[in-house]
Design a protein around this motif. Structure first.
Motif, PDB file in Angstrom:
ATOM      1  N   ASP A 148      18.811  35.620  -3.289  1.00  0.00           N
ATOM      2  CA  ASP A 148      17.430  35.455  -3.734  1.00  0.00           C
ATOM      3  C   ASP A 148      16.437  35.660  -2.592  1.00  0.00           C
ATOM      4  O   ASP A 148      15.225  35.557  -2.798  1.00  0.00           O
ATOM      5  N   ARG A 149      16.959  35.927  -1.388  1.00  0.00           N
ATOM      6  CA  ARG A 149      16.124  36.241  -0.235  1.00  0.00           C
ATOM      7  C   ARG A 149      16.781  37.357   0.562  1.00  0.00           C
ATOM      8  O   ARG A 149      18.004  37.493   0.545  1.00  0.00           O
ATOM      9  N   PRO A 150      16.001  38.140   1.277  1.00  0.00           N
ATOM     10  CA  PRO A 150      16.636  39.086   2.204  1.00  0.00           C
ATOM     11  C   PRO A 150      17.379  38.309   3.281  1.00  0.00           C
ATOM     12  O   PRO A 150      17.001  37.197   3.633  1.00  0.00           O
ATOM     13  N   PHE A 151      18.460  38.884   3.801  1.00  0.00           N
ATOM     14  CA  PHE A 151      19.271  38.164   4.768  1.00  0.00           C
ATOM     15  C   PHE A 151      19.386  38.920   6.089  1.00  0.00           C
ATOM     16  O   PHE A 151      19.286  40.154   6.130  1.00  0.00           O
ATOM     17  N   PHE A 152      19.576  38.152   7.143  1.00  0.00           N
ATOM     18  CA  PHE A 152      19.970  38.660   8.455  1.00  0.00           C
ATOM     19  C   PHE A 152      21.373  38.136   8.719  1.00  0.00           C
ATOM     20  O   PHE A 152      21.602  36.933   8.777  1.00  0.00           O
ATOM     21  N   LEU A 153      22.326  39.048   8.848  1.00  0.00           N
ATOM     22  CA  LEU A 153      23.718  38.681   9.046  1.00  0.00           C
ATOM     23  C   LEU A 153      24.200  39.193  10.396  1.00  0.00           C
ATOM     24  O   LEU A 153      24.181  40.402  10.654  1.00  0.00           O
ATOM     25  N   SER A 154      24.612  38.291  11.264  1.00  0.00           N
ATOM     26  CA  SER A 154      25.210  38.642  12.548  1.00  0.00           C
ATOM     27  C   SER A 154      26.722  38.528  12.408  1.00  0.00           C
ATOM     28  O   SER A 154      27.256  37.451  12.149  1.00  0.00           O
ATOM     29  N   TYR A 155      27.407  39.663  12.582  1.00  0.00           N
ATOM     30  CA  TYR A 155      28.872  39.698  12.516  1.00  0.00           C
ATOM     31  C   TYR A 155      29.392  40.187  13.862  1.00  0.00           C
ATOM     32  O   TYR A 155      29.227  41.351  14.220  1.00  0.00           O
ATOM     33  N   GLY A 156      29.993  39.259  14.623  1.00  0.00           N
ATOM     34  CA  GLY A 156      30.486  39.586  15.957  1.00  0.00           C
ATOM     35  C   GLY A 156      31.997  39.673  15.990  1.00  0.00           C
ATOM     36  O   GLY A 156      32.705  38.834  15.426  1.00  0.00           O
ATOM     37  N   LEU A 157      32.505  40.701  16.674  1.00  0.00           N
ATOM     38  CA  LEU A 157      33.935  40.938  16.764  1.00  0.00           C
ATOM     39  C   LEU A 157      34.435  40.653  18.175  1.00  0.00           C
ATOM     40  O   LEU A 157      33.728  40.898  19.163  1.00  0.00           O
ATOM     41  N   LEU A 158      35.665  40.176  18.241  1.00  0.00           N
ATOM     42  CA  LEU A 158      36.304  39.931  19.531  1.00  0.00           C
ATOM     43  C   LEU A 158      37.046  41.156  20.030  1.00  0.00           C
ATOM     44  O   LEU A 158      37.319  41.291  21.219  1.00  0.00           O
ATOM     45  N   SER A 159      37.373  42.065  19.140  1.00  0.00           N
ATOM     46  CA  SER A 159      38.123  43.260  19.524  1.00  0.00           C
ATOM     47  C   SER A 159      37.365  44.080  20.567  1.00  0.00           C
ATOM     48  O   SER A 159      36.136  44.100  20.584  1.00  0.00           O
ATOM     49  N   THR A 160      38.137  44.753  21.370  1.00  0.00           N
ATOM     50  CA  THR A 160      37.825  45.499  22.605  1.00  0.00           C
ATOM     51  C   THR A 160      37.590  44.568  23.782  1.00  0.00           C
ATOM     52  O   THR A 160      37.386  45.028  24.898  1.00  0.00           O
ATOM     53  N   HIS A 161      37.643  43.236  23.558  1.00  0.00           N
ATOM     54  CA  HIS A 161      37.723  42.290  24.669  1.00  0.00           C
ATOM     55  C   HIS A 161      39.210  42.066  24.958  1.00  0.00           C
ATOM     56  O   HIS A 161      40.028  42.023  24.049  1.00  0.00           O
ATOM     57  N   ARG A 162      39.542  41.937  26.231  1.00  0.00           N
ATOM     58  CA  ARG A 162      40.947  41.672  26.563  1.00  0.00           C
ATOM     59  C   ARG A 162      41.382  40.306  26.048  1.00  0.00           C
ATOM     60  O   ARG A 162      40.557  39.400  25.975  1.00  0.00           O
ATOM     61  N   PRO A 163      42.688  40.135  25.739  1.00  0.00           N
ATOM     62  CA  PRO A 163      43.776  41.120  25.806  1.00  0.00           C
ATOM     63  C   PRO A 163      43.759  42.071  24.612  1.00  0.00           C
ATOM     64  O   PRO A 163      43.335  41.698  23.515  1.00  0.00           O
ATOM     65  N   PHE A 164      44.227  43.286  24.846  1.00  0.00           N
ATOM     66  CA  PHE A 164      44.244  44.294  23.799  1.00  0.00           C
ATOM     67  C   PHE A 164      45.518  44.170  22.964  1.00  0.00           C
ATOM     68  O   PHE A 164      46.548  43.698  23.441  1.00  0.00           O
ATOM     69  N   PRO A 165      45.464  44.628  21.710  1.00  0.00           N
ATOM     70  CA  PRO A 165      46.693  44.646  20.896  1.00  0.00           C
ATOM     71  C   PRO A 165      47.650  45.729  21.373  1.00  0.00           C
ATOM     72  O   PRO A 165      47.268  46.653  22.103  1.00  0.00           O
ATOM     73  N   GLN A 166      48.891  45.636  20.964  1.00  0.00           N
ATOM     74  CA  GLN A 166      49.870  46.666  21.291  1.00  0.00           C
ATOM     75  C   GLN A 166      49.536  47.954  20.541  1.00  0.00           C
ATOM     76  O   GLN A 166      49.152  47.918  19.372  1.00  0.00           O
ATOM     77  N   PRO A 167      49.677  49.109  21.196  1.00  0.00           N
ATOM     78  CA  PRO A 167      49.448  50.384  20.499  1.00  0.00           C
ATOM     79  C   PRO A 167      50.442  50.556  19.352  1.00  0.00           C
ATOM     80  O   PRO A 167      51.534  49.960  19.358  1.00  0.00           O
ATOM     81  N   PRO A 168      50.108  51.336  18.348  1.00  0.00           N
ATOM     82  CA  PRO A 168      51.033  51.582  17.229  1.00  0.00           C
ATOM     83  C   PRO A 168      52.350  52.163  17.729  1.00  0.00           C
ATOM     84  O   PRO A 168      52.387  52.917  18.715  1.00  0.00           O
ATOM     85  N   ALA A 169      53.431  51.826  17.051  1.00  0.00           N
ATOM     86  CA  ALA A 169      54.764  52.257  17.476  1.00  0.00           C
ATOM     87  C   ALA A 169      54.888  53.777  17.500  1.00  0.00           C
ATOM     88  O   ALA A 169      55.651  54.334  18.302  1.00  0.00           O
ATOM     89  N   GLU A 170      54.132  54.447  16.634  1.00  0.00           N
ATOM     90  CA  GLU A 170      54.277  55.906  16.570  1.00  0.00           C
ATOM     91  C   GLU A 170      53.666  56.616  17.776  1.00  0.00           C
ATOM     92  O   GLU A 170      53.888  57.800  17.982  1.00  0.00           O
ATOM     93  N   ARG A 171      52.867  55.873  18.566  1.00  0.00           N
ATOM     94  CA  ARG A 171      52.289  56.507  19.758  1.00  0.00           C
ATOM     95  C   ARG A 171      53.195  56.212  20.953  1.00  0.00           C
ATOM     96  O   ARG A 171      53.468  55.072  21.279  1.00  0.00           O
ATOM     97  N   SER A 172      53.650  57.246  21.591  1.00  0.00           N
ATOM     98  CA  SER A 172      54.519  57.101  22.756  1.00  0.00           C
ATOM     99  C   SER A 172      53.690  57.232  24.026  1.00  0.00           C
ATOM    100  O   SER A 172      52.531  57.644  24.001  1.00  0.00           O
ATOM    101  N   GLN A 173      54.301  56.884  25.166  1.00  0.00           N
ATOM    102  CA  GLN A 173      53.597  57.021  26.440  1.00  0.00           C
ATOM    103  C   GLN A 173      53.161  58.455  26.686  1.00  0.00           C
ATOM    104  O   GLN A 173      52.151  58.708  27.345  1.00  0.00           O
ATOM    105  N   ARG A 174      53.910  59.383  26.148  1.00  0.00           N
ATOM    106  CA  ARG A 174      53.547  60.789  26.315  1.00  0.00           C
ATOM    107  C   ARG A 174      52.194  61.094  25.681  1.00  0.00           C
ATOM    108  O   ARG A 174      51.482  62.004  26.100  1.00  0.00           O
TER     109      ARG A 174
END
Length: 477
Positions: A148-174
């Motif tokens: 019933d009113r316009p809203f201001f929504l702040s959505y903050g993410l923790l991602s790209t802050h360390r520690p990072f997740p493990q890369p997908p298994a299909e990606r190799s060091q190569r």
């Protein structure tokens, strides 16, 4: 008009899909219906200070947030925050996820908080990418509710802050991507970079959830969306430095009817400009009117010579404060900045510096007593390990550095003593002094007092993870 402020940690300019070596389909579709600012800068290259500037329209040394909120630093007044400001003009203010401007999110004046977590940096029981996706679902649910009113929504993410997740298994060091050029290219730094890019793809998925929710709720043409980050990525020579890689940020903004055509804007923009922009959107509620014809900008010869007109001189004080981006988005290039300013004060330890950057030149001054980089102010990482062994923390740094970005975009050379740059140095030094005086920067007259109750590492600490101390006053030694 509703406003969604979608923000990440430590992403630098990688949120711009054109800058990412990985596919970011949701950022791509969003930027195709928005405006991408390619020369956007934060007010500080460290977390809480940069966010505080964006959300108060004041530089960190003005609003009080000269260090990290979870280490006891705080705003002079919580009422400075945009949540209270927008509430006073009738908007519903909502927070979900990261805020990092207060030790307790209830202090900031949001009417509604979608998640209860306060401590997300200890990592005791939080998996960043899982938490971010859970919060994306909370945001989607809120967006889909009746309003019933316009809203201001702040959505903050923790991602790209360390520690990072493990890369997908299909990606190799190569297949791992090389790190930014500022970091040595080794197997470990490549794996580290792959973790960063994996977390960036989490951000992309979360944005997709939000965009779909806005469209499904029928709010796409009545919702302004800002996608940005706080500062540069968590690698050496990036985060917590006043290099472009440190305080340069991605900024993509969609305002229905005005900034929704997939265009790219190259004018200098400071995140301090977002507060007056959002306030103006909240007060006008809709964007109307045809864009005027674009006026001519300064000539290349003027920029190359470093010359400034009397009008430019008169505007220096004006450029010390945030200004709405709406005139620029309407095509008024006379309103564009000719300079942006940045600062560092406290991160893990005290390391004060100031910078002024024009389209071509940058002058940075260091005000601390140290002559070499401070290890605790560099996030622990494989890149830090490699550079430490190579002697990075023993290399002296100049007290002043003048960069010609036209000749040296990597900021490797210092032209401060070059006689052919004497006039440019004089102009930039005067701009920097004027900004510091106009904004009542305490550093202009001496070391910055540290707020009582704030927590730091010892100056000789090798990592921010080492024990901290609290004192009434810091001698900065």
């Amino acid at each position: 008009m509703n406003i969604i402020y979608f923000h990440t940690h430590d992403s630098g300019r990688f949120l711009d899909p054109a800058n990412s070596p990985r596919s970011l389909p949701n950022l791509e579709r969003f930027s195709a219906a928005a405006v991408t600012f390619r020369n956007a800068f934060s007010a500080a290259p460290t977390c809480s200070p940069s966010r505080s500037a964006l959300l108060t329209g004041q530089y960190p040394h003005e609003n009080g947030m000269v260090g990290l909120a979870h280490r006891g630093f705080h705003l002079h007044q919580d009422a400075q925050h945009i949540a209270g400001s927008l509430s006073r003009v009738g908007m519903e203010t909502v927070l979900c996820g990261v805020q990092h401007v207060a030790g307790d999110k209830s202090e900031l004046g949001y009417e509604r908080v979608l998640d209860a977590r306060q401590d997300y940096f200890s990592r005791k029981d939080v998996v960043p990418h899982e938490w971010d996706m859970d919060n994306a679902s909370r945001v989607a649910q809120f967006v889909g509710e009746p309003h019933d009113r316009p809203f201001f929504l702040s959505y903050g993410l923790l991602s790209t802050h360390r520690p990072f997740p493990q890369p997908p298994a299909e990606r190799s060091q190569r297949m791992y991507a090389p790190p930014p050029w500022e970091v040595p290219d080794t197997p470990n730094t490549r794996a580290d970079m792959e973790g960063f890019l994996t977390s960036l793809q989490v951000v992309d998925r979360a944005l997709g959830v939000v965009l779909d929710a806005v469209i499904e709720a029928g709010l796409w043409e009545s919702t302004a969306i800002v996608v940005t980050t706080d500062h540069g990525p968590p690698f050496p020579e990036m985060k917590n430095t006043l290099r472009d890689a440190g305080f340069g940020v991605s900024l993509i903004m969609r305002i229905p009817g005005l900034a929704d055509d997939g265009s790219v804007e190259h004018s200098l923009v400071s995140q301090i400009d977002l507060y007056p922009t959002l306030r103006e959107l909240a007060e006008t509620r809709e964007v109307t009117g045809a864009a005027p014809e674009k006026p001519k900008s300064a000539t290349d010869a003027e920029e190359a010579s470093g010359a400034t007109s009397a009008a430019d001189t008169a505007r220096w004080d004006h450029e010390s404060i945030g200004r709405s981006l709406l005139p620029l988005l309407h095509g008024d290039y006379g309103s564009a900045r000719t300079a942006v300013y940045g600062e560092t004060n406290y991160h893990a330890v005290y390391e004060p510096a100031r910078t002024v950057r024009t389209n071509r030149y940058k002058l940075t001054r260091r005000y601390g007593t140290e002559s070499t980089p401070l290890p605790a102010n560099v996030d622990d990482s494989p890149g830090k390990d490699v550079m430490r062994k190579a002697g990075y923390f023993r290399i002296p740094r100049a007290r002043e550095k003048l960069v010609d970005l036209g000749l040296d975009p990597g900021e490797c050379r210092n032209f401060v003593w070059d006689p052919s740059y004497a006039e440019i140095y004089k102009q930039l030094a005067r701009r920097l002094d004027t900004w510091m005086q106009h904004s009542r920067d305490p550093l202009f007259t001496g070391p910055m007092p540290r707020p009582a109750g704030s927590v730091l590492n010892k100056r000789d600490a090798s990592s921010a993870e080492e024990p901290t101390y609290e004192a009434e006053h810091d001698t900065h030694e």
